[in-house]
Design an enzyme around this catalytic site. Structure first.
Site, short mmCIF file in Angstrom:
data_model
loop_
_atom_site.label_atom_id
_atom_site.label_comp_id
_atom_site.label_asym_id
_atom_site.label_seq_id
_atom_site.Cartn_x
_atom_site.Cartn_y
_atom_site.Cartn_z
N HIS A 281 0.84 -1.21 0.00
CA HIS A 281 0.00 0.00 0.00
C HIS A 281 0.87 1.26 0.00
O HIS A 281 0.89 1.98 -0.98
CB HIS A 281 -1.01 0.05 1.16
CG HIS A 281 -1.94 -1.12 1.19
ND1 HIS A 281 -2.76 -1.44 0.14
CD2 HIS A 281 -2.17 -2.06 2.15
CE1 HIS A 281 -3.47 -2.52 0.44
NE2 HIS A 281 -3.11 -2.93 1.65
N ASP A 332 -4.94 -8.09 -3.66
CA ASP A 332 -5.20 -7.92 -2.23
C ASP A 332 -6.52 -8.53 -1.78
O ASP A 332 -6.58 -9.72 -1.52
CB ASP A 332 -5.11 -6.43 -1.89
CG ASP A 332 -5.14 -6.14 -0.40
OD1 ASP A 332 -5.14 -7.09 0.40
OD2 ASP A 332 -5.16 -4.96 -0.01
ZN LIG Z 1 -3.47 -6.92 2.44
#
Ligand SMILES: [Zn+2]
Length: 458
Positions: A281, A332
């Protein structure tokens, strides 16, 4: 059981002939012959006529995609969490509810179907960020690595290589013990985590299609002194080390309050940054954070379809790449599984944030989806169409309603900015053809997903 081992006779070799292929110089070349022997590419010859007996691959052939950040069980949330308002934190409660119902058999079925969906989308290697280790209440299974083995078996049956990023998860929040479903994630302390992962790695030491790596769940879940133990484990074994970093502003705030340091600073101070590391991220960063990540050549895994689904924000991808951090891509939470969508979102989100176009070239985004992603998962010898590399070939239609009308000169831009996972018609993974004419070797993957999701949701 289907697996990654090539069928009998494959060692004698198979030749594919690609109408177009994306070669390492970052250019599209026509009429490319690729000789595959066993699991590896033996030869690549551009601009040659089809050799006798070669298998023709229409459209544009790319190296295999690396999905560098996955939580397989989140696939069971797709569609079911979209009716709510709320934030990352309210979504997380629904995610815990699914985790609560899984056991090794259910997880094998759900992960196999999810990895098969990835395979249909051109993924030949997955980085599985795995933290659902133990049974209800945190009681270990008879084999404390039963869940990890289920994920590895699922990947093999689906025809993708796996980097099992075994995740250390010790606290529910900074200064708070694990509670509820989180108890299933914990090993007590990092030394016990390391002992369990050491056993798993030892049992797989002969397996070339599996990397057992390490992960620090986040600064929320691993106290600083324990972080160092995980980083030392990754260094000692020279394996990938991944961590969720600064996905949410609240995480940064709590971290600074507790430690007078940002999450990136904390990872830096405890030896967790470097070329084998990946910050997942990296959405809300300071200038200092970016300098520490880039200066250590830590990878940054962008997961734009999840970050937009969870209202996280837009990370500074271009500045990170310019600063020295290779960019990788992950689906993800599997709100969708489509690496083309992740790749173009990195550029298109940057356009929305800056109100300017043209931050990334298509070749840079394809590199993120292929070579950079594989390197971050401990497979530096994959993601390139060169002799010696893993034989991972992903062929994309250039005659679909989304891609028709392109040319050799625009083919890379067409697939990055307009293709979808549904345009992948053939996948060779580790030398084995697992997708042909859009069909996966496991058969009806939609039906596998329907049944596995229903079972997981109870
Ligand atoms: Zn994750």
């Amino acid at each position: 059981m289907p697996g990654l081992n090539p069928p009998a006779g494959a060692d004698r070799g198979v030749t594919y002939w690609c109408e177009m292929a994306w070669l390492p110089a970052g250019e599209v070349v026509e009429c490319v012959s690729i000789r595959v022997e066993g699991a590896r590419i033996a030869a690549v010859q551009p601009e040659v006529p089809p050799p006798p007996g070669a298998t023709r691959l229409a459209g544009l052939t790319l190296p295999g995609f690396a999905n560098a950040h996955s939580h397989a069980f989140h696939r069971a949330l797709r569609g079911h969490t979209q009716a709510e308002r709320g934030t990352f934190w309210t979504w997380r409660e629904q995610m815990y509810a699914v985790a609560a119902g899984l056991d090794p058999d259910r997880y094998l079925a759900l992960a196999r179907a999810t990895f098969a969906e990835m395979s249909l989308a051109g993924v030949t290697c997955v980085g599985e960020f795995h933290y659902l280790h133990h049974g209800p209440g945190g009681v270990p299974y008879d084999d404390p690595n039963a869940m990890g083995h289920a994920l590895i078996e699922a990947a093999r049956q689906a025809g993708v290589r796996i980097a099992l990023l075994d995740t250390c998860y010790l606290t529910g929040a900074i200064g708070h013990p694990l509670a509820g479903t989180q108890l299933r994630f914990g090993d007590g302390d990092a030394h016990r985590w390391a002992g369990r992962v050491e056993t798993l790695g030892h049992s797989l030491r002969e397996a070339h299609d599996v990397v057992v790596g390490a992960a620090i769940h986040s600064v929320r879940a691993v106290p600083p002194e324990q972080m160092r133990v995980v980083a030392e484990f990754a260094n000692r074994h020279a394996v990938p080390l991944h961590a969720h970093v600064s996905e949410q502003r609240a995480e940064n705030h709590d971290c600074v309050q507790a430690y007078s340091a940002t999450p990136v600073q904390l990872l830096h101070e405890h030896g967790a940054l470097g070329p084998r590391s990946t910050a997942v991220h990296a959405t809300h960063l300071s200038e200092v954070d970016m300098a520490l990540l880039g200066g250590s050549t830590t990878h940054v895994c962008m997961c734009p379809t999840t970050e937009r689904d969870l209202a996280d924000g837009i990370g500074p991808a271009r500045a990170l790449l310019d600063g020295g951090s290779p960019i990788t891509l992950g689906s993800d939470s599997h709100a969708v599984i489509d690496l083309f969508e992740e790749a173009r979102a990195v550029e298109l989100d940057e356009r929305l944030a800056t109100r300017r176009r043209g931050h990334f070239r298509a070749a840079e985004l394809l590199d993120a989806a292929t070579a950079a992603g594989h390197a971050s998962l401990g497979f530096p010898d994959a993601g390139l169409l060169v002799p010696g590399a893993w034989a991972d070939l992903v062929s994309v239609r250039l005659d679909s309603v989304r891609t028709a009308g392109t040319t050799k000169g625009a083919a890379a831009e067409t697939v990055v900015f307009a293709a979808t996972a549904g345009d992948v018609h053939s996948v060779v993974s580790g030398g084995r053809r697992v997708v042909e004419e859009g069909r996966h070797v496991l058969g009806d993957v939609g039906a596998l997903l329907r049944d596995a999701v229903a079972d997981a949701r109870g």
